[in-house]
Design a protein around this motif. Structure first.
Motif, PDB file in Angstrom:
ATOM      1  N   LEU A 179      39.517  52.310  53.389  1.00 18.52           N
ATOM      2  CA  LEU A 179      40.868  52.548  54.067  1.00 18.52           C
ATOM      3  C   LEU A 179      41.785  51.288  53.545  1.00 18.52           C
ATOM      4  O   LEU A 179      43.056  51.809  53.353  1.00 18.52           O
ATOM      5  N   CYS A 180      41.365  50.229  53.417  1.00 20.49           N
ATOM      6  CA  CYS A 180      42.497  49.194  52.984  1.00 20.49           C
ATOM      7  C   CYS A 180      42.427  48.979  51.474  1.00 20.49           C
ATOM      8  O   CYS A 180      43.261  48.370  50.880  1.00 20.49           O
ATOM      9  N   GLN A 181      41.484  49.692  50.907  1.00 20.50           N
ATOM     10  CA  GLN A 181      41.570  49.598  49.428  1.00 20.50           C
ATOM     11  C   GLN A 181      41.529  48.122  48.910  1.00 20.50           C
ATOM     12  O   GLN A 181      42.262  47.529  47.965  1.00 20.50           O
ATOM     13  N   CYS A 182      40.661  47.539  49.672  1.00 23.88           N
ATOM     14  CA  CYS A 182      40.413  45.987  49.404  1.00 23.88           C
ATOM     15  C   CYS A 182      38.895  45.507  49.422  1.00 23.88           C
ATOM     16  O   CYS A 182      38.391  46.063  50.363  1.00 23.88           O
ATOM     17  N   GLU A 183      38.835  44.204  48.784  1.00 24.13           N
ATOM     18  CA  GLU A 183      37.555  43.452  49.014  1.00 24.13           C
ATOM     19  C   GLU A 183      37.847  42.345  49.454  1.00 24.13           C
ATOM     20  O   GLU A 183      39.120  41.940  49.340  1.00 24.13           O
ATOM     21  N   ALA A 184      36.833  41.671  50.136  1.00 27.81           N
ATOM     22  CA  ALA A 184      37.124  40.030  50.336  1.00 27.81           C
ATOM     23  C   ALA A 184      37.226  39.363  49.114  1.00 27.81           C
ATOM     24  O   ALA A 184      36.690  39.722  48.150  1.00 27.81           O
ATOM     25  N   LEU A 185      38.289  38.515  49.289  1.00 27.54           N
ATOM     26  CA  LEU A 185      38.819  37.628  48.105  1.00 27.54           C
ATOM     27  C   LEU A 185      37.463  36.906  47.959  1.00 27.54           C
ATOM     28  O   LEU A 185      36.830  36.115  48.640  1.00 27.54           O
TER      29      LEU A 185
END
Lengths: 224, 151
Positions: free
Chosen positions: B145-151
């Motif tokens: 959903l966020c189109q993100c991964e943990a930095l």
């Protein structure tokens, strides 16, 4: 001649149970929205096949005469639930009809279920504050259920049934049993399962039984 | 008799010296020799690495059934309870916060509730409702959903 007579005889044997099952709930077609038996499933109204375990008869009779909104967002199984559609308002009935319907509903119980009686002695101020804290923070109940804060103001989410009048609406022993074994009543609820110890379940129930509409601060709640 | 005894002793000594030397030589040979394909297969761990969690239809239905009440149908933090909560539900489509959270932190927030990770108590614990595999797949769905991964 013998064959029609046989069918008439069979009909006479079968007819009385059919007539006996037709009652106020069938007359008012309650089953078109509510689940009244063990097997059937309905989406548009709350399940009532355990109404006799869950509700207080006095409240039920009053509700049927003057329905109040218990689920501001509608029934959780209804198709429009997540869109905030509250569904159609519940019909109201005259006192005599409400009384007959209430009597029938109180006869609907989960077969073979025996509920342990729970004492609903009032909580001390300290215990009430402790359980209220757990209600709001430990178990996050307030995110989905409306309740009354210490000032009598309505607080909380709307996806679950309102609890602002739980003390008049629900039977205490049912509340404990619901917290312990919700699967007895429904195969899948939107409420999280909790592993509460027995003492916490009872204290929670005692807290819920203190929530009554007459304790609502109407001015603070924005009412008239 | 004496000569026989001396011969026997000499033979045993020679054999023992030979065994030690062979052993050393063998070791050196094993150490220098590259492992065969069969030996490589033999040293591989017997147990398979756990498969990374997958987002399935069940994941999406579970999100809609439980999470959407507060987080909204599309995960935008605008569920039917949102405006009644003291702390707004997380918008799962925004990566700016979620990329600062590890998958483990998201897993713990779902399993043990918001308070367990120092966030809002409005988020209940789902650990007695959802099994761990489902929670892992929910974490993946939030990442989707966020189109993100943990930095």
């Amino acid at each position: 001649m013998k064959i029609p007579a046989f069918f008439i005889l069979i009909g006479l044997v079968l007819l009385p149970p059919v007539l006996a099952s037709a009652g106020p709930l069938q007359d008012k077609d309650c089953g078109s929205c509510h689940r009244l038996g063990d097997s059937e499933k309905k989406n548009s109204g709350p399940d009532l096949h355990y109404a006799g375990n869950k509700f207080q008869a006095k409240w039920l009779k009053q509700f049927l005469q003057n329905p109040e909104v218990i689920r501001p967002a509608g029934v959780s199984t209804a198709p429009g639930f997540l869109q905030g559609s509250s569904g159609n308002p519940h019909p109201s009935f005259a006192e005599k009809e409400a009384s007959a319907l209430s009597d029938s509903l109180m006869g609907l119980k989960v077969s073979g279920l025996t509920l342990e009686p729970v004492t609903t002695e009032p909580l001390s101020k300290g215990k009430r504050a402790k359980i209220k804290y757990q209600f709001e923070r430990t178990f996050s109940c307030i995110s989905c259920h409306q309740s009354l804060n210490l000032a009598g103001k309505v607080r909380g989410g709307i996806s679950g049934p309102s609890l602002i009048n739980a003390g008049n609406r629900l039977q205490a022993d049912w509340v404990v049993n619901w917290l312990n074994t919700p699967e007895v009543y429904t195969s899948k609820s939107r409420m999280p399962r909790y592993k509460m110890d027995s003492a916490t379940q009872i204290q929670f129930t005692q807290f819920l039984m203190t929530l009554k509409k007459e304790n609502m601060n109407r001015r603070a709640a924005g009412g008239k | 008799m004496k000569r026989n005894y001396k011969n026997l002793l000499a033979t045993i000594t020679t054999v023992l010296l030979g065994m030690v030397a062979c052993g050393q030589n063998d070791n050196e040979q094993v150490a220098l020799k590259p492992p065969t394909q069969q030996e490589v297969k033999r040293v591989q761990p017997q147990t398979q690495q756990p498969e990374p969690a997958q987002v399935t239809e069940n994941t999406r239905q579970t999100y809609q059934w439980y999470c959407a009440q507060c987080h909204g149908i599309e995960g935008k933090g605008n569920g039917i309870n949102a405006k009644f909560l003291t702390v707004p539900p997380r918008n799962h489509t925004k990566g700016d916060y979620l990329e600062t959270r590890t998958d483990e932190q998201l897993f713990e927030a779902i399993k043990f509730g918001g308070l367990s990770v120092g966030r809002a108590p409005c988020m209940p614990a789902w650990g007695h409702t959802l099994d761990e595999d489902t929670i892992h797949s929910m974490v993946r769905y939030i990442r989707e959903l966020c189109q993100c991964e943990a930095l």
